[in-house]
Structures are given as C-alpha cells and as structure tokens.
Design a protein around this motif. Structure first.
Motif, mmCIF file in Angstrom:
data_model
loop_
_atom_site.group_PDB
_atom_site.id
_atom_site.type_symbol
_atom_site.label_atom_id
_atom_site.label_comp_id
_atom_site.label_asym_id
_atom_site.label_seq_id
_atom_site.Cartn_x
_atom_site.Cartn_y
_atom_site.Cartn_z
ATOM 1 N N ALA A 123 -6.486 1.219 0.939
ATOM 2 C CA ALA A 123 -5.329 0.793 1.732
ATOM 3 C C ALA A 123 -4.038 1.095 0.988
ATOM 4 O O ALA A 123 -3.044 1.541 1.596
ATOM 5 N N GLN A 124 -4.021 0.874 -0.325
ATOM 6 C CA GLN A 124 -2.827 1.167 -1.109
ATOM 7 C C GLN A 124 -2.482 2.653 -1.044
ATOM 8 O O GLN A 124 -1.310 3.025 -0.847
ATOM 9 N N ALA A 125 -3.483 3.519 -1.205
ATOM 10 C CA ALA A 125 -3.240 4.960 -1.136
ATOM 11 C C ALA A 125 -2.754 5.375 0.251
ATOM 12 O O ALA A 125 -1.883 6.251 0.383
ATOM 13 N N TYR A 126 -3.295 4.752 1.285
ATOM 14 C CA TYR A 126 -2.903 5.066 2.664
ATOM 15 C C TYR A 126 -1.431 4.749 2.896
ATOM 16 O O TYR A 126 -0.684 5.562 3.450
ATOM 17 N N PHE A 127 -0.987 3.569 2.442
ATOM 18 C CA PHE A 127 0.401 3.179 2.653
ATOM 19 C C PHE A 127 1.339 3.935 1.716
ATOM 20 O O PHE A 127 2.456 4.289 2.111
ATOM 21 N N ASP A 128 0.911 4.191 0.487
ATOM 22 C CA ASP A 128 1.752 4.939 -0.450
ATOM 23 C C ASP A 128 1.976 6.371 0.030
ATOM 24 O O ASP A 128 3.083 6.909 -0.070
ATOM 25 N N PHE A 129 0.936 6.996 0.545
ATOM 26 C CA PHE A 129 1.045 8.381 1.004
ATOM 27 C C PHE A 129 2.035 8.501 2.152
ATOM 28 O O PHE A 129 2.751 9.510 2.262
ATOM 29 N N ARG A 130 2.110 7.470 2.991
ATOM 30 C CA ARG A 130 3.024 7.509 4.133
ATOM 31 C C ARG A 130 4.375 6.872 3.830
ATOM 32 O O ARG A 130 5.219 6.778 4.714
ATOM 33 N N GLY A 131 4.570 6.425 2.603
ATOM 34 C CA GLY A 131 5.845 5.847 2.200
ATOM 35 C C GLY A 131 6.172 4.545 2.911
ATOM 36 O O GLY A 131 7.339 4.249 3.166
ATOM 37 N N ARG A 132 5.142 3.749 3.194
ATOM 38 C CA ARG A 132 5.349 2.495 3.921
ATOM 39 C C ARG A 132 5.279 1.322 2.956
ATOM 40 O O ARG A 132 4.506 1.318 1.994
ATOM 41 N N ASP A 133 6.095 0.328 3.222
ATOM 42 C CA ASP A 133 6.198 -0.824 2.328
ATOM 43 C C ASP A 133 5.057 -1.807 2.581
ATOM 44 O O ASP A 133 4.531 -1.928 3.683
ATOM 45 N N TYR A 134 4.713 -2.529 1.518
ATOM 46 C CA TYR A 134 3.774 -3.643 1.615
ATOM 47 C C TYR A 134 4.195 -4.690 0.590
ATOM 48 O O TYR A 134 4.800 -4.383 -0.446
ATOM 49 N N ALA A 135 3.863 -5.939 0.895
ATOM 50 C CA ALA A 135 4.344 -7.037 0.059
ATOM 51 C C ALA A 135 3.592 -7.120 -1.258
ATOM 52 O O ALA A 135 4.195 -7.273 -2.326
ATOM 53 N N LYS A 136 2.259 -7.016 -1.215
ATOM 54 C CA LYS A 136 1.454 -7.151 -2.425
ATOM 55 C C LYS A 136 0.106 -6.505 -2.203
ATOM 56 O O LYS A 136 -0.348 -6.384 -1.060
ATOM 57 N N ALA A 150 -9.802 -14.819 -3.606
ATOM 58 C CA ALA A 150 -9.501 -15.558 -2.377
ATOM 59 C C ALA A 150 -8.468 -16.649 -2.645
ATOM 60 O O ALA A 150 -7.597 -16.913 -1.806
ATOM 61 N N ARG A 151 -8.545 -17.276 -3.809
ATOM 62 C CA ARG A 151 -7.570 -18.322 -4.143
ATOM 63 C C ARG A 151 -6.163 -17.732 -4.308
ATOM 64 O O ARG A 151 -5.189 -18.311 -3.836
ATOM 65 N N GLU A 152 -6.081 -16.563 -4.952
ATOM 66 C CA GLU A 152 -4.773 -15.914 -5.109
ATOM 67 C C GLU A 152 -4.210 -15.495 -3.756
ATOM 68 O O GLU A 152 -2.998 -15.642 -3.499
ATOM 69 N N LEU A 153 -5.078 -14.984 -2.897
ATOM 70 C CA LEU A 153 -4.642 -14.607 -1.553
ATOM 71 C C LEU A 153 -4.137 -15.828 -0.789
ATOM 72 O O LEU A 153 -3.101 -15.780 -0.114
ATOM 73 N N ARG A 154 -4.873 -16.930 -0.887
ATOM 74 C CA ARG A 154 -4.454 -18.152 -0.193
ATOM 75 C C ARG A 154 -3.107 -18.642 -0.691
ATOM 76 O O ARG A 154 -2.229 -19.000 0.110
ATOM 77 N N LYS A 155 -2.903 -18.655 -1.994
ATOM 78 C CA LYS A 155 -1.635 -19.121 -2.546
ATOM 79 C C LYS A 155 -0.474 -18.255 -2.075
ATOM 80 O O LYS A 155 0.585 -18.762 -1.684
ATOM 81 N N THR A 156 -0.668 -16.936 -2.105
ATOM 82 C CA THR A 156 0.402 -16.020 -1.693
ATOM 83 C C THR A 156 0.723 -16.165 -0.220
ATOM 84 O O THR A 156 1.893 -16.271 0.179
ATOM 85 N N LEU A 157 -0.309 -16.197 0.620
ATOM 86 C CA LEU A 157 -0.084 -16.258 2.060
ATOM 87 C C LEU A 157 0.507 -17.605 2.481
ATOM 88 O O LEU A 157 1.423 -17.655 3.313
#
Length: 297
Positions: A123-136, A150-157
């Motif tokens: 997913a990171q390569a897909y968004f980087d190749f198209r120059g699209r932003d992502y939060a984390k 899963a705990r880190e994902l829960r805290k961030t979201l």
C-alpha cells in the motif's frame, strides 16, 4: 545450432532455479497457513463476547457516547487499508487497493475529505508511486501480525477521531481488509469501525437473548472502558484475517507459478532435443555428402 542449444540449456537452468524458489515459498506458506487459521479461530470467542457486551451496554441504556453517536455532519473520513509487505501473492494486494479506491471515490462523491492510513509496504508503494498523501503507515509482519500493532492502530485512530475537524480530526473510520472465508475464497471487505453501529438482531431462541445488566459505575464509564478494547479486538481480527488471506493467496500463486515453470521446462527441453536432433541430422548429411564426393572423385 550449438548456440541455440546453449540458449535452451540456460533457459532450462534458470527456470529450474525459479521453480525451486516457487516450491520453497509454497511450502513456507502452506506451513504457516495452519497457524494463521488457528489464530483467526482463537480470536473469535473474545471478539464475539466483547461485541455482545458493548451491544448490551449501548442498547439497554440511553447513552450519548461520542463513539456510538452519529455526527450530524460527517466532513472527513479515515480509511485504513490493509495490504501485504511482500509480493508473490497473486492479486491479493491489488484487490484490496481496488476496493479502497472504490471506497475513497464513494466518500469523495458524498462530499467528504479522506485521510488514509496504510498497513503493508504494498500500500505504501502504491500511494508513493502516485504521489498521494497518507497520514501514517505500519509495515513489517503482515503475515504474522502482533497485538501491539492493533493497539498502535487503535491509539492513532481514536486520537484522530477525538480531534476536531478544524485540527485535522476525522468523523468516521473505515477499514478495508481481506476477509478469509476458506483456502480458496478470500474477499476484500469494508467495515465502518466508528461511529459504532449497534444492530439489534432477531432473536431465534431464549439462549440468544442478551443478558440484563446493572451498570456500576455508570454506563458511560463502562463504554469508556469497553470501546477501546472493542476497537482493538476488531482491528486485530481484521489483521489476522488479512494475514491468513495473504498466506492462502501466496500458496495458490506459488503453486500456479511452479506448475507454469514445469510446463516451460518441458517446452524448452523439447525444443532443445529438436535442436540437437537437427544438429545431428545436419552433421550426418554433411558426412554422407563428403563420402559421396570422395567416391565420385
């Protein structure tokens, strides 16, 4: 002819080497898929129990909780996309990314901003190749997820969900992952994680009735304690299903690649034998022609 035979020999050797790699990766995926399926099955009792507890608190008490209350105006949505770290898994990551693109397009059509969170290097390569932003982005161990992820994902979201829109917060959270149904069938799925939707199901028997609870402390405090664990359980269950789906897809892809490599080896072997036969035939013709010329002289 000799150069052509050498080319076929090189192709046979390289294809045989790749076939060994495909077979090794197929065996690795096959050995891991059993444990991945066990982890999916082991996560179900806890996930079902905490889902029933949250549903009981939310449905049996009139609680106005931020995580269960539908906002009047949803202006920004978060989309968590779960793919793999490695390739050689067929269309596994591509199917998830296609589903995510469809969801993002749908949210944009509803006039909502979209903030994406990524799991997996694909997913990171897909968004980087198209120059699209992502939060984390979270990478590493997509085929064997840890609960800490899963705990880190829960805290961030949850932190972004609790943040105001003007400060970059989100009003709803969606998760795009692959649902493991069997070794043959794995389907991309979308769930809305927050705000929590409590659906009252039809009761078929008395054993399906939710128990009556007396809340101590208040229902709001109970939800404050339960909902973060509920979100963790849902995210971890999605990670486990995605991991099992990735391994199943890789096992099928490597088996198919190994079969194709075997077909190529047979094809190149046949062409090499034909070339050798043609070379031998040509040499015999030259010998016979030379002998005839000597006899004629």
């Amino acid at each position: 002819m000799g150069a052509q035979i050498r080319v076929y020999r090189q192709k046979i050797a390289s294809t045989t080497s790749m076939q060994k790699i495909f077979k090794a990766m197929e065996l690795i995926a096959t050995s891991r898929i059993g444990k991945a399926r066990q982890r999916v099955a082991a996560s179900l009792p806890y996930s079902n129990a905490i889902t029933r507890a949250v549903s009981a608190v939310a449905s049996q008490s009139e609680v106005n909780h931020p995580l269960t209350t539908e906002p009047d105006n949803i202006r920004r949505a978060a989309v968590l996309v779960m793919t793999s770290d490695r390739g050689l898994a067929g269309a596994y990551s591509a199917s998830v990314l296609k589903q995510a693109e469809h969801l993002i397009e749908l949210l944009h059509g509803e006039g909502k901003d979209v903030t994406t969170y990524l799991v997996g290097r694909k997913a990171q390569a897909y968004f980087d190749f198209r120059g699209r932003d992502y939060a984390k982005v979270w990478t590493g161990g997509t085929d064997a997820p840890e609960f800490e992820t899963a705990r880190e994902l829960r805290k961030t979201l949850l932190a972004d969900f609790a943040t105001d829109f003007d400060e970059g917060g989100v009003d709803e959270i969606h998760v795009v992952y692959t649902q493991f149904k069997s070794m043959v069938v794995q389907e991309p799925a979308v769930i809305r994680l927050l705000p929590l939707e409590v659906v009252e199901e039809e009761v078929e028997s008395s054993s399906d009735l939710l128990p009556l609870y007396d809340f101590e402390p208040k229902p709001e405090d109970v939800l404050d304690a339960l909902l973060p664990r509920y979100i963790e359980a849902r995210i971890f269950a999605a990670l486990l299903q995605a991991a099992a789906s990735e391994l199943a897809a890789r096992q099928r892809a490597m088996k198919s690649a190994g079969d194709n490599a075997n077909d190529l080896i047979k094809k190149y072997t046949r062409l090499r034998n034909n070339a050798r036969q043609a070379e031998i035939t040509q040499e015999l013709s030259e010998i016979v022609a030379g002998a005839d010329a000597l006899n004629a002289s």
